[in-house]
Scaffold this motif. Structure first.
Motif, short mmCIF file in Angstrom:
data_model
loop_
_atom_site.label_atom_id
_atom_site.label_comp_id
_atom_site.label_asym_id
_atom_site.label_seq_id
_atom_site.Cartn_x
_atom_site.Cartn_y
_atom_site.Cartn_z
N PRO A 1 0.80 -1.36 0.01
CA PRO A 1 -0.13 0.06 0.14
C PRO A 1 0.95 1.27 0.09
O PRO A 1 0.65 2.13 -0.68
CB PRO A 1 -0.85 0.26 1.19
N GLN A 2 2.25 1.48 1.41
CA GLN A 2 2.89 2.39 0.88
C GLN A 2 3.61 2.50 -0.50
O GLN A 2 3.75 3.80 -0.90
CB GLN A 2 4.28 2.45 1.74
N LEU A 3 4.41 1.64 -1.23
CA LEU A 3 4.42 1.58 -2.54
C LEU A 3 3.07 2.19 -3.90
O LEU A 3 3.62 3.18 -4.27
CB LEU A 3 4.69 0.35 -3.48
N ALA A 4 2.66 1.87 -2.93
CA ALA A 4 1.46 2.39 -4.53
C ALA A 4 1.41 3.40 -4.22
O ALA A 4 0.47 4.68 -5.27
CB ALA A 4 -0.01 1.26 -4.05
N ASP A 5 1.06 4.46 -2.74
CA ASP A 5 0.85 5.69 -2.84
C ASP A 5 1.78 6.34 -2.81
O ASP A 5 1.65 7.40 -3.21
CB ASP A 5 0.24 5.75 -0.61
N ARG A 6 3.09 5.89 -2.79
CA ARG A 6 3.89 6.42 -3.24
C ARG A 6 4.15 6.87 -4.82
O ARG A 6 4.95 8.19 -5.18
CB ARG A 6 5.72 5.35 -2.64
N LEU A 7 3.35 5.75 -5.59
CA LEU A 7 3.46 5.97 -6.89
C LEU A 7 1.73 6.72 -7.37
O LEU A 7 1.92 7.57 -8.29
CB LEU A 7 3.51 4.71 -7.63
N GLY A 8 1.00 7.26 -6.57
CA GLY A 8 -0.05 7.93 -6.23
C GLY A 8 -1.09 6.92 -7.19
O GLY A 8 -2.05 7.93 -8.56
N ILE A 9 -1.22 5.96 -6.92
CA ILE A 9 -2.46 4.83 -7.62
C ILE A 9 -3.00 4.20 -6.69
O ILE A 9 -2.19 3.65 -5.42
CB ILE A 9 -1.30 3.76 -9.19
N THR A 10 -3.79 3.05 -6.46
CA THR A 10 -4.18 2.42 -6.37
C THR A 10 -3.58 0.93 -5.96
O THR A 10 -2.61 0.33 -7.30
CB THR A 10 -5.93 1.40 -6.69
N GLU A 11 -3.56 0.28 -5.49
CA GLU A 11 -2.85 -1.00 -4.92
C GLU A 11 -3.42 -1.72 -5.91
O GLU A 11 -1.91 -3.01 -6.65
CB GLU A 11 -2.78 -1.38 -3.68
N ARG A 12 -3.90 -2.19 -6.10
CA ARG A 12 -4.66 -3.31 -7.39
C ARG A 12 -4.11 -2.84 -8.85
O ARG A 12 -3.68 -3.85 -9.46
CB ARG A 12 -6.51 -3.30 -7.45
N HIS A 13 -4.36 -1.11 -9.33
CA HIS A 13 -3.60 -0.83 -10.69
C HIS A 13 -2.21 -1.25 -10.31
O HIS A 13 -1.26 -1.81 -11.68
CB HIS A 13 -4.09 0.89 -10.73
#
Length: 482
Positions: free
Chosen positions: A104-116
């Motif tokens: 979740p933190q990696l996805a947040d760092r990239l500004g996208i959802t974890e699923r995407h």
């Protein structure tokens, strides 16, 4: 990434270095996977399976070759906009992001959802981000065991494993032998106080041109270039810990690789250090693609790279302080800045004495103290504004920062125009299409009288305009000193 079997096999048979790192070949008759440039006898076509990443090869049950060493392959460059986010995630994982954070933190760092993130990553690399990260940990451990004298416990921790027991178990499970086997294979000449690595690149590499650019801008207390070797100091923060040290880089053209030496004090930040060096020397570059696109401009000097940086804040200050003055003048002011506000560093190579000031350290200084190095009042205000923005986290300057938002934030700061923003984008954000059209040297070189005219002229080199700028700067310098 879609891989055409026939094309991949031809690349393997020819040991074509243009494809090194872009795919890996697993050989079913041996259970081993290799780089396309491996020197072993070419396997039969029917036995070959091609994968977009080392992680995908290992997921399918193949073990890494001990001869060509897949962990040494150059990385991917970010070319296709559709794959940019997946490549950005891979860069973060390569730098050890998932060793200290979760998905979740990696996805947040990239500004996208974890699923995407999971979906686009699997399309690009054939594995999930977690599977990719696990492979990178194993390959880094394999490299540290082969190339350094670090104790096995330190190798496990540096590679991101939580315990030595888990490290031993996973290593043997995936590679079929214990980590101690690689330590026995390593040479007895490995020094205990330094670590040496190879970082591969795709030839050609215009090494002398790259060093000339860095040498002309070298800030004496933190970097130097002599005898075709680059040296500088380096500070890295991993989690809550700060690591300080230095790096030495030299070219090994016969191996199409850079030889990197780091002190053992950076053992806890090896992924981060190697990632910084890859970006500093633009090792993900595809010169075959870029030089072909630039045409005649690149024929005089193929393999030109765009120098990056180990610190985006440093590049921002270089760009601001270097506005409308000579390179030598900027170097003088920056040297004073480092000597006044940089942290002294002991046990560094001769001539290197300091680290570049952090944004937090410079933010604690007064405007008067910063202006005293020889800056104008207006230039000082710009330096302090950028310093505060970086120190508070309002501004990030790195290749994974959102391009348009970061450029807008930079231009909103009084004293930063398009030239400065484009230069920061070129070297700090790693944007290959950055182009400082307001640069007077470039305008004179192309015989154009305005930034607008030069910008229109430069469209022919998109999306590689930054490389065109480097070629033009070098050619102008050669012609003016001839």
């Amino acid at each position: 990434m879609k891989l055409d079997r026939t094309t991949c096999y031809k690349a393997v048979a020819a040991r074509d270095r243009r494809f090194d790192g872009w795919f890996f070949v697993g050989v079913s008759s041996t259970g081993i996977y290799c780089r396309p440039v491996c020197s072993v006898r070419t396997p039969q076509f029917a036995n070959c399976h091609f994968f977009p990443s080392a992680a995908a090869a290992e997921k399918n049950g193949f073990r890494p070759c001990l001869r060509c060493r897949p962990e040494l392959a150059p990385g991917h460059g970010i070319f296709d906009a559709a794959s940019r986010l997946a490549q950005a995630a891979a860069l973060l994982i390569d730098d050890g992001f998932l060793n200290l954070a979760d998905m979740p933190q990696l996805a947040d760092r990239l500004g996208i959802t974890e699923r995407h993130l999971r979906r686009i990553f699997n399309v690009e690399f054939g594995v999930s981000p977690v599977e990719y990260a696990q492979t990178q940990r194993r390959l880094l451990a394999k490299r540290l065991l082969s190339d350094t004298a670090l104790p096995v416990t330190e190798v496990a921790l540096a590679a991101g494993f939580g315990s030595i027991r888990r490290f031993n178990s996973l290593f043997k499970q995936h590679y079929g032998f214990a980590p101690s086997r690689l330590r026995q294979r390593s040479t007895s000449t490995v020094q205990s106080d330094t670590m040496t690595f190879e970082l591969a690149y795709r030839p050609p590499l215009a090494w002398d041109a790259l060093l000339d650019f860095l040498a002309a801008r070298a800030i004496a207390p933190i970097e130097r270039v002599d005898q075709r070797v680059y040296r500088r100091t380096l500070a890295l923060t991993v989690g809550a810990r700060r690591y300080c040290g230095w790096l030495v880089v030299e070219n090994v053209p016969g191996r199409h690789a850079l030889k990197v030496t780091l002190p053992a004090t950076l053992s806890g930040a090896v992924p981060q250090a190697l990632g910084k060096i890859r970006r500093l020397f633009d090792l993900a570059c595809r010169p075959d693609v870029i030089d072909l696109h630039l045409g005649p401009m690149a024929q005089r000097l193929p393999g030109m790279r765009v120098p990056g940086t180990v610190d985006g804040f440093e590049i921002a200050l270089r760009a601001i302080i270097g506005q409308q003055i000579s390179v030598a003048g900027a170097r003088c002011l920056l040297t004073r800045l480092v000597e006044r506000f940089g942290e002294p560093l002991a046990a560094a190579p001769a001539g290197l004495t300091h680290l570049f000031p952090t944004a937090a350290a410079l933010a604690d200084a007064s405007s008067g103290e910063v202006q005293a190095i020889g800056l104008t009042q207006a230039r000082t205000a710009t330096v302090m504004a950028v310093t505060q923005a970086v120190a508070t986290g309002a501004l990030r300057i790195d290749p994974l920062a959102p391009l348009d938002e970061t450029l807008a934030a930079l231009r909103s700061i009084r004293g930063i125009g398009d030239w400065t923003a484009q230069y920061i984008a070129m070297r700090g954000l790693g944007w290959p299409n950055a182009f400082p059209a307001g640069d007077l040297v470039l305008q004179r070189h192309f015989g154009l009288s305005s930034a607008k005219a030069l910008g229109v002229h430069a469209e022919q080199w998109a999306p590689w305009r930054a490389y065109a700028a480097l070629h033009a700067w070098r050619q102008h310098h050669e012609e003016s000193t001839a």
